[in-house]
Design an enzyme around this catalytic site. Structure first.
Site, short mmCIF file in Angstrom:
data_model
loop_
_atom_site.label_atom_id
_atom_site.label_comp_id
_atom_site.label_asym_id
_atom_site.label_seq_id
_atom_site.Cartn_x
_atom_site.Cartn_y
_atom_site.Cartn_z
N ASP A 9 -37.03 17.64 -6.45
CA ASP A 9 -38.42 17.22 -6.62
C ASP A 9 -39.30 18.44 -6.88
O ASP A 9 -39.98 18.93 -5.98
CB ASP A 9 -38.89 16.43 -5.39
N LYS A 30 -30.34 15.17 -7.84
CA LYS A 30 -31.10 13.97 -8.24
C LYS A 30 -32.35 14.40 -9.00
O LYS A 30 -33.13 15.22 -8.51
CB LYS A 30 -31.49 13.16 -7.01
N ASP A 57 -32.74 9.22 -11.24
CA ASP A 57 -33.37 8.21 -10.40
C ASP A 57 -34.65 7.70 -11.08
O ASP A 57 -35.75 8.05 -10.68
CB ASP A 57 -33.67 8.87 -9.04
N LYS A 59 -35.16 4.26 -11.78
CA LYS A 59 -35.45 2.90 -11.29
C LYS A 59 -35.95 1.98 -12.39
O LYS A 59 -37.07 1.45 -12.33
CB LYS A 59 -36.47 2.95 -10.15
N LEU A 60 -35.11 1.73 -13.38
CA LEU A 60 -35.52 0.90 -14.52
C LEU A 60 -35.78 -0.55 -14.10
O LEU A 60 -35.10 -1.09 -13.22
CB LEU A 60 -34.44 0.93 -15.61
N ASP A 62 -37.21 -3.84 -16.52
CA ASP A 62 -37.84 -4.38 -17.73
C ASP A 62 -36.99 -5.54 -18.20
O ASP A 62 -36.06 -5.97 -17.50
CB ASP A 62 -37.93 -3.26 -18.79
N THR A 113 -38.29 1.63 0.56
CA THR A 113 -38.47 1.87 1.99
C THR A 113 -39.96 2.06 2.34
O THR A 113 -40.32 2.06 3.51
CB THR A 113 -37.66 3.08 2.49
N ARG A 205 -36.53 17.95 0.66
CA ARG A 205 -37.26 19.06 1.26
C ARG A 205 -36.52 19.89 2.30
O ARG A 205 -36.71 21.11 2.34
CB ARG A 205 -38.60 18.56 1.80
O1 C5P Z 1 -37.64 15.44 0.55
P1 C5P Z 1 -36.88 14.21 0.97
O2 C5P Z 1 -35.54 14.54 1.61
O3 C5P Z 1 -37.72 13.27 1.79
O4 C5P Z 1 -36.56 13.50 -0.42
C1 C5P Z 1 -35.94 12.26 -0.50
C2 C5P Z 1 -35.81 11.86 -1.93
O5 C5P Z 1 -35.34 10.52 -1.98
C3 C5P Z 1 -37.11 11.88 -2.73
O6 C5P Z 1 -36.78 12.21 -4.08
C4 C5P Z 1 -37.60 10.46 -2.63
O7 C5P Z 1 -38.38 10.07 -3.73
C5 C5P Z 1 -36.30 9.69 -2.63
N1 C5P Z 1 -36.34 8.37 -2.02
C6 C5P Z 1 -36.72 8.13 -0.70
N2 C5P Z 1 -36.71 6.87 -0.19
C7 C5P Z 1 -36.33 5.85 -0.96
C8 C5P Z 1 -35.93 6.06 -2.27
C9 C5P Z 1 -35.96 7.33 -2.77
O8 C5P Z 1 -37.05 9.07 0.01
N3 C5P Z 1 -36.30 4.64 -0.45
#
Ligand code: C5P
Length: 227
Positions: A9, A30, A57, A59-60, A62, A113, A205
């Site tokens: 990210d 990812k 990632d 997430k399509l 349509d 989530t 992170r």
């Molecule tokens: O930094 P962190 O470990 O929280 O990143 C989690 C990654 O997973 C991010 O790219 C976030 O967008 C993704 N994600 C998430 N929860 C979801 C789906 C995707 O945290 N339900």
């Protein structure tokens, strides 16, 4: 074949390359919307050329024909894992599978989530519990020939019980015991996630913002592999 996937990210190419320079081994990374919409397919090609595998990632969601064509494009890019929203329906997910082909892993997002049960009731007019909705979407994804779902580690075991161990549970929301929770609300450590039925974990992170990303990655990978 269960692995730690690093969520890249970052806002742009410079930051990604700086980060990847910490690593000599081949990674599973990812790429999400933030990075992809800034850097496009070129970034995917460049990371693949460095020998890393990619979960794209995007997430399509349509009409089936559009999703099938888009997935055909992602297949040409050589992505290793891609995803769609299960809310697009079984027909759309079948189209996604045709477009992407049988090689790469194809996952469905069930309920995000970030969606609470109350929001699901009021915004989507889905009257069952959040858990029932997640399990229903997982069953639809399986019926459409997908390989698994992206879900919370808290839901992983139940999805495995319903859909079978072979049906993958790819779980974000992972935090080592020592690390900041950030904006994630429901988190689990790598070892707990494994015990709870995660097939792959996605970690952002705790690795990307660590003082030493390499050491942070190795610690998480060890905890995951030895759980
Ligand atoms: O930094 P962190 O470990 O929280 O990143 C989690 C990654 O997973 C991010 O790219 C976030 O967008 C993704 N994600 C998430 N929860 C979801 C789906 C995707 O945290 N339900």
């Amino acid at each position: 074949m269960s692995e730690v996937i690093i969520a890249l990210d970052f806002p742009g190419r410079t930051e990604v390359m700086e980060f990847l320079d910490h690593f000599e081994e081949s990674l599973y990374v990812k790429i999400g919307m933030e990075l992809y919409y800034q850097t496009g397919p070129e970034m995917v090609r460049e990371i693949k050329e460095r020998g890393h595998r990619i979960f794209l990632d995007l997430k399509l969601h349509d009409i089936p024909n559009t999703v099938e064509s888009a997935m055909r494009g992602l297949r040409k890019l050589g992505v290793d894992m891609a995803n769609v929203h299960a809310a697009g329906g079984i027909e759309m997910m079948e189209a996604a599978r045709r477009g992407l082909g049988e090689g790469p892993i194809l996952l469905a997002v069930t309920q995000l989530t970030s969606t609470s049960e109350a929001q699901m009731h009021s915004d989507q007019l889905i009257e069952v519990s959040l858990e029932q909705s997640v399990l229903h979407y997982a069953a639809c994804a399986q019926k459409a020939g997908l390989d698994g779902v992206v879900c919370s580690p808290l839901e992983a075991q139940q999805i495995a019980n319903e859909c079978g161990e072979e049906f993958l549970r790819v779980t974000p929301g992972i935090r080592p015991a020592t690390s900041d929770v950030g904006d994630q609300k429901r988190v689990m450590t790598p070892s707990r996630a494994r015990q709870n039925g995660s097939s792959y974990i996605v970690v952002g992170r705790p690795i990307t913002k660590a003082d030493n990303p390499y050491e942070a990655y190795i610690a998480i990978k060890n905890e995951w592999e030895h759980a």
